[in-house]
Design an enzyme around this catalytic site. Structure first.
Site, short mmCIF file in Angstrom:
data_model
loop_
_atom_site.label_atom_id
_atom_site.label_comp_id
_atom_site.label_asym_id
_atom_site.label_seq_id
_atom_site.Cartn_x
_atom_site.Cartn_y
_atom_site.Cartn_z
N ASP A 114 54.75 68.28 20.06
CA ASP A 114 54.86 66.89 19.60
C ASP A 114 53.84 66.72 18.46
OD1 ASP A 114 55.67 64.35 19.21
OD2 ASP A 114 55.47 63.69 21.28
C1 BGC Z 1 56.81 61.27 19.23
C2 BGC Z 1 58.02 62.17 19.22
C3 BGC Z 1 58.61 62.19 17.83
C4 BGC Z 1 57.56 62.67 16.87
C5 BGC Z 1 58.06 62.82 15.45
C6 BGC Z 1 55.83 61.60 18.12
O1 BGC Z 1 54.84 60.65 18.01
O2 BGC Z 1 56.18 61.34 20.49
O3 BGC Z 1 58.95 61.74 20.18
O4 BGC Z 1 59.75 63.00 17.81
O5 BGC Z 1 56.49 61.75 16.88
O6 BGC Z 1 58.29 61.62 14.85
#
Ligand code: BGC
Length: 759
Positions: A293
């Protein structure tokens, strides 16, 4: 053979044979593709291998902390082949431009894969995932994901960071909006429907995009419903509840996984050898790749698990994280870690193989620009057909929570109607959070939906009553709620006083839900309850239309109003769908995918709880609350219709199920009302004793039927040993002999029961 010649022959091979590979899922390995990957890996320098494992943010949306490095440095790294993927780079032209930097300048010309958060639509907005899950309509959900894929693919993007299949039982958590609710089985089947929609039958189709099962794992279980918070669960709960939908996603061939920000029992998921290497890649034999993530690798320093970036990189790669999302750890650490012997190069080879496999499956080696086509983009985004499909599933997602004395549907022969509330004319909140490329303020509001439905003969008295939020609302900043300003109340009261019926549209601003939007108070926010009280004082004939992304505490409104409609955030055509239900052009059929509590103190709240040694009772010394029931106000699976359904007792095909056999359980369902309606017939199982304690009931199947007034249909479920399987004390999925209860009914509380045993 020198390197140039090797490269040339490799490219010829790649171009000539790509069309021959007809892989269906990432787990079905194609020997030809695997050989091509071998040749590429043989040619790669250590730095190029590291490059495939690096993902940079582009310039469009910022979904995490701002980047530490500037755009020009990123560009140089792209050209040097030190980047394998980008997120938030959009449009046919934008993705082409980024891709050209790699294809023109880098040595090996390995195409970039572009990812983006397409959570409930790209530009045409569908209901937020929790809302859409309330339809329990797998075909419509798959279709919604398919349309999102078509728009995304036409805009140059190869990969969505969806579906989120985190089981979430806590209404305080803002991201409960983004998943399929509290039930592992419902999350599994809905997750698979979304994956099928995104990926189609063949990833190399120009309208298919790679999906991503996230967040692996436990992210929905943060203590206190606080985002990113600590998770403590044992193996049984982890496997049986949290991991079940991920297992289903892996089996369905989801191309990628994303790990999660949280730690579980002291180990950040990003470094979890157990989750990523043992369970995912070994037990489930998963062949796709795991992206971290946003910054979850570098955040292991904050967790107090890694002392610096070097160690964070080592722990993440050993833990099985294949790609570093904008964390800037792998680019600094991987090469030195291999060179100083801390990690084996084979770990990089494995990660690169997985990443290249997905790129091959998408057909990017055949044509790196195949998704970057302006004509296709112009023809396939935000079309009327897509908007109609979104309106269709929006209608199916609405849940009728209360309808005393048939307050609904409203008659179009009304003389006057008041439409009141901060969300009544709101054209933005229905778009929800995580709205990708939706145009702000582009949704059909409830007021517009009602205006479209009613002729000029009906007097519509609109009053906002109050603002919900103050100042600028945006994805990247905290929302400020209006806690004091009641100056609009007088207009609202006047509108209500002169109208036959009041439609009040209350709930949450779209930016009250989603990432980092945790709340401790889940009653109607700001001054909305006071507004309802003021209106109620002059006109009690109120239909409460709720817009929200989480279960709310509705105890007080439930005592005041005769009718409540849960509409979530329904997307581009929300207002039309809501008006169709308000006026009876669509008979509501949605069922809650999550329990609605009586008060926030019940959270986390879920129907599939354990019995405990002292199950709740009216007596003292039992597991309950002195000041509240432990049951939900509106339980999981609940939703009314404008008609009524009567269930017969369960008829079982036999009293015993054998290891190689099946058992049927049937009920007859009759429409006992005056209008046609759709019912979702739900099957729950209870395992009465087992090597690990089991929930008091667990959803294991459901079927949707349509019935004309007076019509009856027999609904038959087939129970197999697999239906009864769970992750046992032997640390495997198995079915243990013993006694079971089967329950069938209209929601998780209102069920017929029968008993059988498994031998
Ligand atoms: C989120 C993810 C997301 C990623 C990219 C993160 O803060 O937890 O679910 O896909 O950002 O935007």
């Amino acid at each position: 053979m020198n390197t140039t010649k090797a490269l040339l022959s490799l490219m010829v091979l790649a171009f000539a044979t790509q069309l021959a590979s007809a892989q269906k899922g990432v787990n079905d390995l194609d020997p030809v593709t695997e050989r091509k990957i071998d040749s590429i890996i043989n040619l790669m320098t250590l730095k190029e291998k590291m490059g495939q494992m690096v993902q940079y943010n582009g310039s469009f949306d910022l979904t995490g902390a701002p980047s530490e490095i500037d755009g020009n440095t990123k560009l140089q790294k792209l050209r040097a082949g030190e980047v394998g993927s980008m997120l938030n780079v959009l449009t046919a032209a934008g993705t082409r431009e980024a891709q050209e930097n790699v294809m023109k300048y880098s040595r090996l010309k390995i195409p970039l894969i572009f990812g983006y958060d397409v959570i409930h639509g790209y530009k045409t907005m569908f209901p937020v995932p929790l809302g859409e899950s309330a339809s329990w309509d797998l075909e419509a959900i798959e279709n919604g994901a398919r349309i999102a894929a078509v728009e995304t693919a036409a805009s140059g993007v190869h990969w969505t960071f969806a579906p989120m299949v985190d089981v979430s039982r806590d209404a305080r958590w803002g991201r409960i909006m983004e998943g399929g609710g509290e039930d592992p089985y419902l999350n599994s089947v809905i997750g698979v429907a979304r994956i099928k929609g995104f990926q189609g039958t063949d990833l190399s189709d120009v309208f298919s995009i790679a999906a991503c099962a996230k967040h692996f794992a436990g992210y929905g279980y943060g203590e206190g419903g606080r985002d990113y918070n600590t998770v403590n669960v044992g193996i049984s709960e982890l496997q049986n509840s949290i991991l079940m939908p991920f297992k289903a996603a892996a089996e369905a061939g989801v191309a990628t996984f994303m790990n999660s920000f949280n730690e579980i029992d002291g180990t950040p998921a990003t470094a979890s050898v157990y989750l990523q290497r043992e369970v995912l890649k070994k037990d489930w034999d998963y062949k796709g790749f795991v992206v971290s993530d946003w910054g979850s690798i570098v955040e292991m320093i904050n967790h107090g698990y890694a002392k610096d970036k070097m160690q964070a990189g080592e722990l993440a790669v050993k833990g099985g994280s294949d790609m570093d999302m904008e964390g800037l750890v792998y680019e600094e650490s991987l090469v030195p870690l291999v060179e100083n012997g801390s990690i084996d190069e084979a770990l990089l080879n494995d990660a690169v193989r997985r990443i290249l496999r997905v790129k091959f499956n998408l057909g990017l080696f055949e044509d790196p620009y195949k998704y970057s086509d302006e004509t296709r983009e112009a023809q396939n985004v935000y079309t009327e057909a897509h908007l109609e499909a979104s309106e269709d599933i929006a209608r199916k997602s609405i849940v009728l929570l209360k309808n005393e004395n048939n307050a609904l549907p409203l008659k179009t022969s009304l003389k006057s109607i008041a439409v009141i509330g901060p969300l009544a004319a709101d054209k933005d909140s229905p778009l929800g959070n995580w709205r990708a490329q939706a145009v702000p303020n582009s949704a059909v509001s409830v007021l517009e939906g009602i205006q479209n439905k009613l002729g000029a003969a009906v007097e519509i008295n609109y009053a906002k009553g109050a603002d919900l939020a103050i100042g600028e609302r945006a994805f990247i900043q905290p929302l400020k709620l209006n806690q004091t300003d009641t100056t609009g109340f007088a207009d609202a009261v006047a509108a209500a006083a002169k109208s036959e019926v009041v439609v009040m549209v209350l709930g949450e601003d779209a930016y009250q839900t989603g990432e980092a939007r945790s709340y401790t108070d889940i009653t109607l926010a700001g001054v909305q309850q006071e507004l309802l009280d003021a209106v109620h004082a002059v006109n009690e004939n109120i239909v409460l239309v709720l817009m929200n992304g989480r279960p709310l505490d509705l105890s007080k409104p439930n005592e005041q109003v005769p009718a409540i409609l849960e509409t979530w955030f329904l997307g581009s055509r929300a207002g039309n769908a809501i008006a169709d239900v308000l006026f009876g052009d669509y008979n509501p059929s949605g069922k809650l995918p999550v329990s609605f509590p009586r008060n926030v103190g019940q959270e986390p709240l879920y129907y599939n709880r354990k019995n405990t040694g002292r199950p709740s009772s009216d007596l003292i010394f039992y597991s309950g609350y002195e000041d509240s029931s432990i049951e939900a106000l509106f339980p999981f699976g609940f939703g009314l219709s404008y008609t009524s359904f009567e269930y017969s007792d369960i008829s079982l095909g036999a009293e015993t199920l054998n290891a190689d056999g099946t058992l049927t359980a049937s009920v007859s369902v009759t429409n006992t009302g005056d209008v046609a309606g759709k019912e979702t017939v739900q099957l729950y199982i209870r395992d009465l004793f087992a090597s690990k304690t089991r929930p008091i009931k667990e959803l294991r199947d459901f079927k949707q039927i349509e019935l004309e007034p007076g019509e009856s249909k027999t609904v038959t479920f087939v129970i197999t040993p697999k239906t009864l399987e769970f992750y046992s004390a032997n640390n495997i999925w198995e079915t243990e002999p013993g006694d079971f209860e089967v329950m069938i009914g209209t929601n998780s509380m209102d069920l017929k029961k029968a008993a059988f045993s498994y031998e």
